[in-house]
Each structure stands twice: as structure tokens, then as C-alpha cells.
Design a protein around this motif. Structure first.
Motif, short mmCIF file in Angstrom:
data_model
loop_
_atom_site.label_atom_id
_atom_site.label_comp_id
_atom_site.label_asym_id
_atom_site.label_seq_id
_atom_site.Cartn_x
_atom_site.Cartn_y
_atom_site.Cartn_z
N ASN A 290 0.88 -1.17 0.00
CA ASN A 290 0.00 0.00 0.00
C ASN A 290 0.92 1.23 0.00
O ASN A 290 1.62 1.48 0.98
CB ASN A 290 -0.90 0.02 1.22
CG ASN A 290 -1.84 -1.17 1.25
OD1 ASN A 290 -2.41 -1.56 0.23
ND2 ASN A 290 -2.02 -1.77 2.43
N LEU A 291 0.91 1.98 -1.09
CA LEU A 291 1.85 3.09 -1.23
C LEU A 291 1.17 4.31 -1.84
O LEU A 291 0.23 4.17 -2.63
CB LEU A 291 3.02 2.69 -2.13
CG LEU A 291 3.94 1.56 -1.61
CD1 LEU A 291 4.91 1.14 -2.71
CD2 LEU A 291 4.70 2.03 -0.38
N PRO A 292 1.62 5.52 -1.46
CA PRO A 292 1.08 6.74 -2.08
C PRO A 292 1.73 6.97 -3.44
O PRO A 292 2.75 6.37 -3.77
CB PRO A 292 1.48 7.83 -1.09
CG PRO A 292 2.76 7.33 -0.50
CD PRO A 292 2.61 5.83 -0.40
N ALA A 293 1.16 7.85 -4.24
CA ALA A 293 1.75 8.21 -5.53
C ALA A 293 2.96 9.12 -5.30
O ALA A 293 2.93 10.02 -4.46
CB ALA A 293 0.72 8.91 -6.41
N THR A 294 4.01 8.87 -6.04
CA THR A 294 5.23 9.67 -5.92
C THR A 294 5.77 10.01 -7.31
O THR A 294 5.63 9.21 -8.25
CB THR A 294 6.33 8.92 -5.13
OG1 THR A 294 6.57 7.65 -5.76
CG2 THR A 294 5.91 8.70 -3.68
N PRO A 295 6.41 11.17 -7.48
CA PRO A 295 6.97 11.53 -8.79
C PRO A 295 8.02 10.52 -9.25
O PRO A 295 8.90 10.14 -8.47
CB PRO A 295 7.59 12.91 -8.55
CG PRO A 295 6.83 13.46 -7.38
CD PRO A 295 6.55 12.28 -6.50
N ALA A 296 7.91 10.09 -10.49
CA ALA A 296 8.86 9.12 -11.04
C ALA A 296 9.74 9.75 -12.10
O ALA A 296 10.95 9.50 -12.14
CB ALA A 296 8.12 7.92 -11.63
N MET A 297 9.18 10.54 -12.99
CA MET A 297 9.94 11.17 -14.07
C MET A 297 9.50 12.62 -14.19
O MET A 297 8.32 12.90 -14.35
CB MET A 297 9.72 10.42 -15.39
CG MET A 297 10.21 8.98 -15.35
SD MET A 297 9.91 8.08 -16.90
CE MET A 297 10.98 8.97 -18.01
#
Length: 378
Positions: A290-297
């Protein structure tokens, strides 16, 4: 023991690892170690450039036939000079004795020309001898000495091993060292770069018995447009060994691997292709998380640096992110009712996210973003 430690740096040819909270330097030639290379695919928005790269077999000091031949020739020249000096001295002594016995002229007037006069005319007057004494003392023996030098050049050179060394070098490839050279340039400054070399080699006559060799060298700091030069040399290889495969890996602070123009299995991807790769790896790694959204690119506009000191650049904003990781609106409030200004909204639209996960499944969510922190994603 049998524990494995990640290499964090290279200093003076020693690997730096962290053991029990302390940094330890381990030199492969002083401590028996086993080194493994874990290969994983990585993405990078830029590459360092390795220019004029060469990895060649070489002779270790003292084993190069050319060096041996040069040493032999230097010794030969020294012997020749000694022989000529002795011959010169003997000629002078013999001439002195001859003239002194004749009682014709003091010894300090003796010369080879005077000696020639005495030999050609035993009845020469003192005046004739004095006139002849102004010449070069070695003139009489010039032809004989020249012939002797030529003979010395021909015969002892072969006996000293020069020609034999040349012939052996041609017949038997006995190179027993590795010489690696290249220049490193980078669009981003590198503070403490280092390189790891991995080669697969085999000894002569043992083509099916491959060996892995790993070397390492630290590199001077690199600034964009100011390449650092690397000249690495190491001996101790089986004489006449062959290189089957050679790879070079570049690292910076903390063991962070960097992409280069010589990276193995290098593949150019579009931004969309790279993003799909990131998402697949992310989902594979977090199958039940269960994880929050995080910037990837992150791809910021060209003028983003002009806004670093702006108050709005340091505030928290709320972004609607779908299950595919794409932004659909940026807002100033948690309820997503007050849209952010047009510049910020356009900037966040170019940020792609790792989607939020519920038990490993991607779901839409609202992510919190501080524009200033996006700089770290470049």
C-alpha cells in the motif's frame, strides 16, 4: 568471512565498504576477496562520455623485449667506449716510450701525428716532430678505430640478445599486463568518480578455461567540458594471455552507477517507453504493498530556475493522479477545488508518477507535491 559488502568508493585502488558502521578499505591484491557483479537494468536521462578508450595487453616492467634490447645496446655502447679509451691510452703510452727512447722531444709534445712522423722517418728533426705535434692524437688510428667500431656494432649486438629479443617477441606473445586509457566527460559534475573494469581472459592454450579479472581506479573530479584523464596499468597476468571480453563501469558518490556511451546492453528509450519500464519494475517490486503516488519522471520547463526563490515554488500543492501515473489537475487545497496558476499546472502536467497502490494494485489518488522538491527528480 563470507559476508558480501557493497562497494561504495575506490581510493588508491582499494575498495571502500561499510562494515559495522565503519568505512573499511580493502585492496584485492593484499586481502583475499571474492568479487561479484550484480547486473540490473537502470534508467538515466543523461550519459557520461568515455573518449579515446583503449584496453590493451602490455608488458610489465622488466619483461618488454624492446626494453631489454635497449638495455643491452646501452651496455654495449658503454663497453665500446671503455675499449676505445683503453686502446687510446695504450697508443699514447707506446708512443711516449718510443719518442723518449729516441731522445727527440719532451713527452708533452707527443701526438699521434708526431708518432706517425717517427714511424715514417726515424731521422725526423725535433722541429718536424713539434710541427706534427699540433694534430689530433687519435688521427693516426682513425681508420683502424672506425673499423673496430663497426665490428663491435655488428657482433656484440647479436650476442647481447637484442636481435634474439626481437625475434622472440615476434614468435612468442608474452605480454603480461593490462593497460587501460580513456578520458571522462559528463554533462553533470562528478565529485568523486571511479571506474570498475571487468574482463574475461584466458591463458595461452586454455581457451576453455575462462577467468574473470576485476580492476578499479579512482578518477579526478569531472566538470562539464573539462574531461579527466585515466591511465590505468596492472601486471601479474599469465604471459601471452588473451582478452575475451572487457567492460567498464563508471560510478560516483556512494557507489551510484552512471550510464556511459560504453555501458553494456545500452538501449535508447523514448520517455514513454522508459516510463512503462519504470511502472512494470515498480509493480513487480511491490506486489502486495500500500503506497502513495510519488513523482517518477520529471521534465520541468526551461525557465524553472528563475522561480526557485518565488514563494509559490515552495508551497504544497495537490495533484489528481490516475492509476496510470498521469496528473489530471493541480490544486492549492486538499479538496481539489482551487486550481493552481497556469504555469504551475502546466509544469506538473509534465511530471509522471508512480501510481498509488492498494495491496499492489494501482489506484487513482491525490498526491501532495512541493515544486521545489521536483528538482531532485531531474
Amino acid at each position: 568471512g563470507s559476508d558480501m559488502y557493497r562497494i561504495l568508493n575506490v581510493v588508491g585502488g582499494s575498495f571502500v565498504v561499510r562494515e559495522s558502521g565503519k568505512y573499511v578499505h580493502v585492496h584485492p591484491s593484499l586481502v583475499p576477496v571474492a568479487i561479484g557483479v550484480k547486473r540490473v537494468r537502470k534508467l538515466s536521462p543523461w550519459s557520461a562520455v568515455l573518449m579515446r578508450f583503449s584496453a590493451e595487453r602490455a608488458y610489465a616492467p622488466g619483461t618488454d623485449p624492446e626494453e631489454k634490447a635497449a638495455t643491452a645496446y646501452a651496455n654495449l655502447v658503454g663497453e665500446m667506449q671503455d675499449e676505445l679509451t683503453d686502446a687510446d691510452r695504450n697508443m699514447a703510452m707506446n708512443g711516449n716510450q718510443m719518442l723518449q727512447l729516441a731522445g727527440v722531444v719532451p713527452t708533452n709534445l707527443l701526438s699521434s701525428n708526431a708518432l706517425s712522423v717517427v714511424q715514417s722517418d726515424p731521422n725526423a728533426t725535433p722541429e718536424e716532430l713539434a710541427a706534427a705535434g699540433s694534430g689530433n692524437r687519435m688521427a693516426m688510428a682513425e681508420a683502424r678505430v672506425a673499423a673496430g667500431i663497426e665490428k663491435l656494432r655488428e657482433e656484440p649486438v647479436a650476442s647481447t640478445g637484442y636481435n634474439r629479443a626481437q625475434q622472440q617477441a615476434a614468435e612468442n606473445d608474452l605480454r603480461n599486463a593490462m593497460h587501460v586509457r580513456f578520458d571522462v566527460d559528463s554533462p553533470i559534475g562528478l565529485l568523486t568518480p571511479y571506474a570498475i573494469f571487468v574482463a574475461i581472459i584466458h591463458a595461452p592454450g586454455h581457451e576453455h578455461q575462462k577467468q574473470q579479472w576485476i580492476g578499479a581506479t579512482e578518477i579526478d573530479a569531472v566538470q562539464p567540458g573539462h574531461p579527466a584523464h585515466v591511465d590505468f596499468f596492472e601486471g601479474g597476468f599469465p604471459p601471452g594471455y588473451q582478452i575475451d571480453r572487457f567492460s567498464v563501469y563508471l560510478y560516483d558518490v556512494g557507489g551510484r552507477e552512471l550510464a556511459t556511451n560504453l555501458s553494456p546492453d545500452r538501449v535508447a528509450l523514448t520517455r514513454a517507453q522508459a516510463f512503462q519500464y519504470v511502472i512494470m519494475a515498480y509493480l513487480e517490486e511491490h506486489r502486495r504493498s500500500n503506497l502513495p503516488a510519488t513523482p517518477a519522471m520529471t521534465e520541468l520547463p526551461p525557465d524553472w530556475r528563475e522561480h526557485l526563490s518565488d514563494a509559490w515554488f515552495k508551497q504544497t500543492y495537490y495533484v489528481k493522479v490516475d492509476s496510470g501515473g498521469h496528473a489530471h489537475g493541480t490544486f492549492t487545497d486538499p479538496g481539489c477545488r482551487q486550481p493552481a496558476n497556469a504555469y504551475l499546472s502546466a509544469m506538473i502536467a509534465n511530471v509522471w508518477f508512480r501510481p498509488a497502490l492498494e495491496r499492489g494494485r494501482p489506484v487513482p489518488t491525490v498526491a501532495q507535491v512541493v515544486p521545489r522538491t521536483l528538482v531532485q527528480q531531474l
